[in-house]
Scaffold this motif. Structure first.
Motif, PDB file in Angstrom:
ATOM      1  N   UNK A  50      30.645  39.041  41.198  1.00 51.76           N
ATOM      2  CA  UNK A  50      29.870  40.194  40.737  1.00 51.76           C
ATOM      3  C   UNK A  50      30.661  41.126  39.834  1.00 51.76           C
ATOM      4  N   UNK A  51      31.967  40.857  39.668  1.00 48.36           N
ATOM      5  CA  UNK A  51      32.761  41.858  38.946  1.00 48.36           C
ATOM      6  C   UNK A  51      32.391  41.918  37.479  1.00 48.36           C
ATOM      7  N   UNK A 107      34.760  43.394  45.756  1.00 52.53           N
ATOM      8  CA  UNK A 107      35.479  44.660  45.841  1.00 52.53           C
ATOM      9  C   UNK A 107      34.491  45.805  46.136  1.00 52.53           C
ATOM     10  N   UNK A 108      33.277  45.623  45.610  1.00 57.32           N
ATOM     11  CA  UNK A 108      32.297  46.701  45.716  1.00 57.32           C
ATOM     12  C   UNK A 108      31.120  46.286  46.583  1.00 57.32           C
ATOM     13  N   UNK A 125      28.718  35.090  27.173  1.00 57.89           N
ATOM     14  CA  UNK A 125      29.017  36.452  27.615  1.00 57.89           C
ATOM     15  C   UNK A 125      29.403  36.402  29.089  1.00 57.89           C
ATOM     16  N   UNK A 126      29.920  37.518  29.592  1.00 57.99           N
ATOM     17  CA  UNK A 126      30.310  37.585  31.002  1.00 57.99           C
ATOM     18  C   UNK A 126      29.158  37.192  31.919  1.00 57.99           C
ATOM     19  N   UNK A 152      33.906  31.192  40.379  1.00 64.72           N
ATOM     20  CA  UNK A 152      35.107  31.839  39.831  1.00 64.72           C
ATOM     21  C   UNK A 152      34.843  33.279  39.393  1.00 64.72           C
ATOM     22  N   UNK A 153      35.884  34.077  39.592  1.00 65.82           N
ATOM     23  CA  UNK A 153      35.837  35.438  39.052  1.00 65.82           C
ATOM     24  C   UNK A 153      35.864  35.386  37.516  1.00 65.82           C
ATOM     25  N   UNK A 154      36.708  34.491  37.015  1.00 67.90           N
ATOM     26  CA  UNK A 154      36.783  34.298  35.562  1.00 67.90           C
ATOM     27  C   UNK A 154      36.541  32.818  35.252  1.00 67.90           C
TER      28      UNK A 154
END
Lengths: 251, 451
Positions: free
Chosen positions: A173-174, A203-204, A147-148, A84-86
């Motif tokens: 990776x965001x 995205x990157x 944490x993230x 997941x992104x989040x």
């Protein structure tokens, strides 16, 4: 291994994916890059079976099996994993209990016996150690107060324990610093194997310095508009999406 | 309405007459209580405290206690469900009567008196009458008078000053098939002397085959510095009507920690009236209620801060499946001179289906100005993001729902129970989930969530 043909997906009344084709063979790592709003997350949710992502046309099969007919948990049973992104926080459920339930749910789906508590503990501890997770975090509620970077590491530990044949990493990776990014890359590289396919959505280009893809695709406005080797990611890095004639509303 | 039924039907009159020779002592008290019951009847839903619990199931038939019971083997089989509590002194009541054979008395410290109410009255304990009179005339207390009139037994537990009861007291109330169409009317009296300590676990178990009525009154008096930990597991039969009421009087620095896990019955009502009579006393009440279709759970607490410098905390959590109902009414009264009162109250509910209903009613009556009082009520559904996260990891709809419900309830179980009881109660919640809840999520996946 994963075959996606002419995939159209609506979210609400809006068509987000507009005829997407993609083919991943076993052993390959593919990266999908694209500007915000291109449909990257929609692709990951549609493949993993999230409610509210309605497939209106097209097919997606995993090893010949129709994925789109299956519930999210059945897809997991077939070997699909979504990073997941989040990652979601789940108060009151310990990481260990969560992993135990997940592993045994998947085994049940596959008609296998439950793993014993001892074997499970060994498996989880060894995977956590490989990814340098503090064993104390296994006792804590899933992602609560993490944490993230810790959340993303937790995703990687889950992936390692569940050992999927298709991993979809949705902007995993965001928002990460370089150390956390390396952990994510390490998790992905450890999963790489001749019988597995990995789809990295990002995205990157940054993550691709650590996870070298076999193929890179550019997703824009709901379709794959360009495919190439790892050099395509570098070209995107140098020239931006504008270099391909694509508007990037995040730029 | 309800009143007319009594006058048309002399079942309760007959029951009262026939019980007159059953339980010895206190005839005047019982006669007054019976007259009171005949005059006031069952509370209707027009009475504010009973707004959410309709007792029509009781008003339309006569539920009288059984005089004796012969279901020993059946009762014994129910005992297999009881909480395994290491070293506990076991009291077992079957169909409203103390059962010597199933109980295990065991040694208790000097200064601890534990007897059945029937034997205490038979022995002519003349202090009992005063204790049984507690709140005799209190209004809005519903079924206390009928309990006093028809009570068949109960326990009397007295702990002398400076006595710590080392073994937990475990009381199991079993309703066998003999009680279907009847009632159990039990009355318990607990009295803790100054600086004494007691742990008490009560469990209600009953037969699922028909309607019966369990009516309990348990009054506690806590002396200065006394500490009581009380846990109640309510697993009455599926068609049972369960009504329990308690009155707790706290002296200075006394402490009560209580937990109610409510799982059984078609209608359950728990009322607790707590009064702070001395400063620096503490009450912590915890509860979890799980309701399935056709069930209604109702909890009323009245926290009366008569004096200052006392703390009360309440956390109640509920999970309600399709068609289930629940109510939490929490009244906190802070008297004009009860300065520096701390009173907190939280009631959180999770609805598994839109047809479930919950009424959460905090009621704060604060007449002092230097106090800290809080209350919070929430009603929510299962979190869609959490569900998808779990399902993406392989948990099917039922397993995901079960894990989230357990987690929601676990937070209050962990707060309110010590380690010894925690695991068992978690198992009871899990087994309740497995046997009661439908699978609303599958239905949702097919329908309304496709947006």
């Amino acid at each position: 291994m994963l075959e996606i043909k002419n995939l159209h997906v609506n979210v609400g009344d809006k068509e987000i994916l507009k005829g997407l084709d993609l083919s991943l063979r076993a052993g390959e790592v593919h990266a999908i890059m694209g500007p915000n709003g291109a449909g990257k997350s929609t692709l990951s949710y549609a493949l993993s079976g999230r409610e509210g992502y309605e497939v209106t046309e097209g097919t997606a099969t995993l090893n010949g099996k129709d994925l789109l007919d299956l519930e999210a948990d059945e897809r997991a049973g077939e070997g699909v994993f979504l990073g997941f992104q989040y990652p979601v926080e789940i108060p009151g459920v310990s990481n260990m209990n969560f992993l135990k339930t997940a592993v045994n749910s998947i085994r049940k789906y596959r008609g296998e016996d439950e793993m014993t508590a001892v074997d499970l503990l060994k498996l989880v501890r060894s995977k956590a150690a490989e990814l340098k997770m503090d064993p104390e975090m296994l006792k804590r509620p899933v992602n609560v107060g993490f944490s993230g970077g810790e959340k993303k590491r937790n995703e990687m530990v889950q992936m390692a324990v569940l050992d999927p044949c298709l991993a979809i990493l949705d902007e995993t990776d965001s928002g990460l610093d370089i150390d956390a990014l390396k952990i994510v890359a390490d998790g992905i590289n450890r999963l790489r194997a001749p019988d597995k396919a990995i789809l990295v959505i990002t995205h990157y280009q940054r993550l691709l310095d650590y996870v070298v893809p076999d193929h890179v695709h550019v997703l824009a406005d709901g379709r794959i508009v360009k495919s190439g080797g790892k050099e395509l990611a570098l070209q995107l890095e140098a020239e931006g999406y504008a270099g391909l004639g694509i508007a990037d509303d995040a730029a | 309405m309800a009143k007319q039924i009594y006058y048309q039907n002399d079942g309760y009159q007959q029951a009262f007459a026939s019980l007159a020779d059953g339980l010895p002592g206190v005839p005047e008290l019982r006669a007054r209580a019976f007259a009171d019951f005949m005059a006031t009847g069952f509370p209707t839903q027009k009475v504010e405290e009973w707004k959410y619990s309709g007792l029509s199931a009781l008003a339309n038939a006569v539920f009288v206690p059984v005089k004796t019971t012969d279901r020993h083997a059946e009762a014994e089989s129910f005992l297999a469900q009881s909480v395994p509590l290491e070293g506990a002194v076991q009291l077992v009541f079957v169909d409203g009567h103390f059962n010597t054979a199933l109980s295990q008395a065991g040694d208790l410290e000097d200064g601890v008196t534990l007897t059945s109410l029937a034997s205490a009255l038979a022995a002519g304990d003349n202090r009992l009458e005063g204790r049984l009179k507690t709140n005799e005339q209190a209004q809005g207390r519903g079924l206390r008078s009928v309990n006093a009139a028809l009570m068949t037994d109960g326990f009397v537990l007295e702990v002398a000053a400076d006595t710590t009861v080392s073994r937990p007291i475990q009381v199991t109330y079993i309703s066998t098939s003999a009680v279907v169409g009847h009632s159990t009317q039990l009355r318990n009296v607990i009295s803790l002397g100054k600086n004494s300590q007691l742990r008490l676990l009560e469990q209600h178990i009953g037969v699922d085959t028909g309607t019966y009525w369990s009516n309990f009154v348990t009054d506690c008096t806590l002396g200065e510095d006394a500490v009581l930990e009380r846990t109640v597991l309510q697993e009455e039969g599926a068609k049972a009507v369960y009504v329990a009421e308690g009155d707790v009087q706290l002296a200075a620095r006394a402490s009560l920690k209580a937990f109610w896990l409510t799982l059984g019955g078609q209608l359950s009502r728990q009322s607790q009236f707590l009064t702070f009579n001395g400063m620096e006393a503490e009450v912590a009440l915890y509860g979890a209620y799980l309701g399935a279709e056709g069930q209604s759970h109702d909890m009323l607490t009245v926290m009366d801060h008569k004096v200052g410098h006392c703390n009360s905390d309440q956390i109640f959590r509920g999970v309600l499946d399709k068609g289930a109902k629940a109510a939490f009414q929490g009244r906190v009264i802070v008297a004009p001179d009860a300065q520096l009162t701390n009173a907190n109250q939280a009631n959180n509910n999770m609805l598994l289906d839109r047809s479930a209903e919950v009424n959460s009613k905090p009621e704060l009556k604060i007449y002092a100005d230097d106090v800290k009082c809080s209350h919070g009520s929430t009603v929510g559904e299962l979190d869609k993001d959490m569900l998808f996260y779990l399902r993406s990891r392989g948990l099917d709809a039922d397993a995901a729902e079960q894990l989230l419900v357990e987690a929601f309830i676990a937070e209050v179980l962990e707060e309110g129970l010590d380690a010894e009881l925690l695991d068992f109660m978690q198992l009871r919640v899990r087994s309740w989930m497995a046997s009661h809840t439908a699978s609303p999520l599958t239905a949702e996946a097919d329908g309304k969530e496709r947006t």
